[in-house]
Design a protein around this motif. Structure first.
Motif, PDB file in Angstrom:
ATOM      1  N   UNK A  91       7.099   1.053  -3.035  1.00  0.00           N
ATOM      2  CA  UNK A  91       5.943   0.643  -3.837  1.00  0.00           C
ATOM      3  C   UNK A  91       4.932  -0.104  -2.976  1.00  0.00           C
ATOM      4  N   UNK A  92       3.661   0.235  -3.156  1.00  0.00           N
ATOM      5  CA  UNK A  92       2.542  -0.487  -2.549  1.00  0.00           C
ATOM      6  C   UNK A  92       1.580  -0.860  -3.672  1.00  0.00           C
ATOM      7  N   UNK A  93       0.808  -1.927  -3.465  1.00  0.00           N
ATOM      8  CA  UNK A  93      -0.123  -2.410  -4.478  1.00  0.00           C
ATOM      9  C   UNK A  93      -1.557  -2.243  -4.009  1.00  0.00           C
ATOM     10  N   UNK A 133       0.300  -0.667  -9.062  1.00  0.00           N
ATOM     11  CA  UNK A 133       1.402  -0.372  -8.153  1.00  0.00           C
ATOM     12  C   UNK A 133       1.565   1.141  -8.047  1.00  0.00           C
ATOM     13  N   UNK A 134       1.646   1.626  -6.807  1.00  0.00           N
ATOM     14  CA  UNK A 134       1.812   3.048  -6.527  1.00  0.00           C
ATOM     15  C   UNK A 134       3.196   3.234  -5.931  1.00  0.00           C
ATOM     16  N   UNK A 135       3.996   4.084  -6.573  1.00  0.00           N
ATOM     17  CA  UNK A 135       5.362   4.340  -6.103  1.00  0.00           C
ATOM     18  C   UNK A 135       5.427   5.733  -5.492  1.00  0.00           C
ATOM     19  N   UNK A 136       6.057   5.826  -4.325  1.00  0.00           N
ATOM     20  CA  UNK A 136       6.178   7.077  -3.560  1.00  0.00           C
ATOM     21  C   UNK A 136       7.652   7.366  -3.326  1.00  0.00           C
ATOM     22  N   UNK A 137       8.065   8.611  -3.590  1.00  0.00           N
ATOM     23  CA  UNK A 137       9.412   9.035  -3.247  1.00  0.00           C
ATOM     24  C   UNK A 137       9.468  10.553  -3.115  1.00  0.00           C
ATOM     25  N   UNK A 175       1.626   9.118   5.244  1.00  0.00           N
ATOM     26  CA  UNK A 175       0.683   9.783   4.361  1.00  0.00           C
ATOM     27  C   UNK A 175      -0.133   8.751   3.602  1.00  0.00           C
ATOM     28  N   UNK A 176      -1.315   9.160   3.180  1.00  0.00           N
ATOM     29  CA  UNK A 176      -2.222   8.315   2.418  1.00  0.00           C
ATOM     30  C   UNK A 176      -2.393   8.927   1.036  1.00  0.00           C
ATOM     31  N   UNK A 177      -1.964   8.201   0.021  1.00  0.00           N
ATOM     32  CA  UNK A 177      -2.079   8.653  -1.367  1.00  0.00           C
ATOM     33  C   UNK A 177      -3.356   8.063  -1.946  1.00  0.00           C
ATOM     34  N   UNK A 198      -5.579   3.515  -3.410  1.00  0.00           N
ATOM     35  CA  UNK A 198      -4.934   4.202  -2.294  1.00  0.00           C
ATOM     36  C   UNK A 198      -3.833   3.344  -1.694  1.00  0.00           C
ATOM     37  N   UNK A 199      -2.894   4.023  -1.071  1.00  0.00           N
ATOM     38  CA  UNK A 199      -1.791   3.343  -0.382  1.00  0.00           C
ATOM     39  C   UNK A 199      -1.243   4.282   0.687  1.00  0.00           C
TER      40      UNK A 199
END
Length: 131
Positions: free
Chosen positions: A31-33, A38-42, A103-105, A115-116
């Protein structure tokens, strides 16, 4: 008094170790903020999953949200993939075949860009030397 000082030092050391570990979200992803969201990546197979939450980890409906992910490679090139809706609260994109570094979301909500950047946490056998 020395015992008290040692306890304080141990407490500080333990809390700093915890602060450096990646934060995990409800789906157990990283998770990044950004802007109180909060953006969760998996995802490590052939698709990645993205989830967007408010500051209290309440999932945000994806109906009016669009996005993309940019993959960065060791040779300093990049590629972009669109994020498609995944259920009512998630997003997905196909992972590139070529191993990527990070990667950049980017998610757009009513002209606001969130973005994160996430490191590639997947182990790729194609990047290891086979001798």
């Amino acid at each position: 008094m020395k015992t008290f000082g040692v306890c304080i030092l141990l407490l500080i050391a333990c809390s700093s170790m915890y602060a450096q570990s990646p934060q995990r979200g409800p789906q157990q992803g990283t998770v990044k903020t950004d802007q109180n969201c909060k953006i969760e990546y998996l995802g490590c197979m052939d698709h990645l999953e993205i989830y967007l939450y408010d500051s209290a980890y309440q999932a945000m409906n994806n109906s009016d949200i669009t996005g993309r992910v940019e993959f960065f490679y060791p040779d300093r090139t990049s590629s972009t993939a669109p994020l498609t809706h995944y259920g009512k609260e998630g997003y997905t994109a196909k992972l590139p075949v070529k191993p990527f570094v990070d990667c950049l979301v980017k998610l757009e909500i009513r002209n606001i860009i969130l973005s994160a950047r996430f490191n590639n946490e997947c182990v790729s056998t194609s990047t290891t030397d086979k001798k």
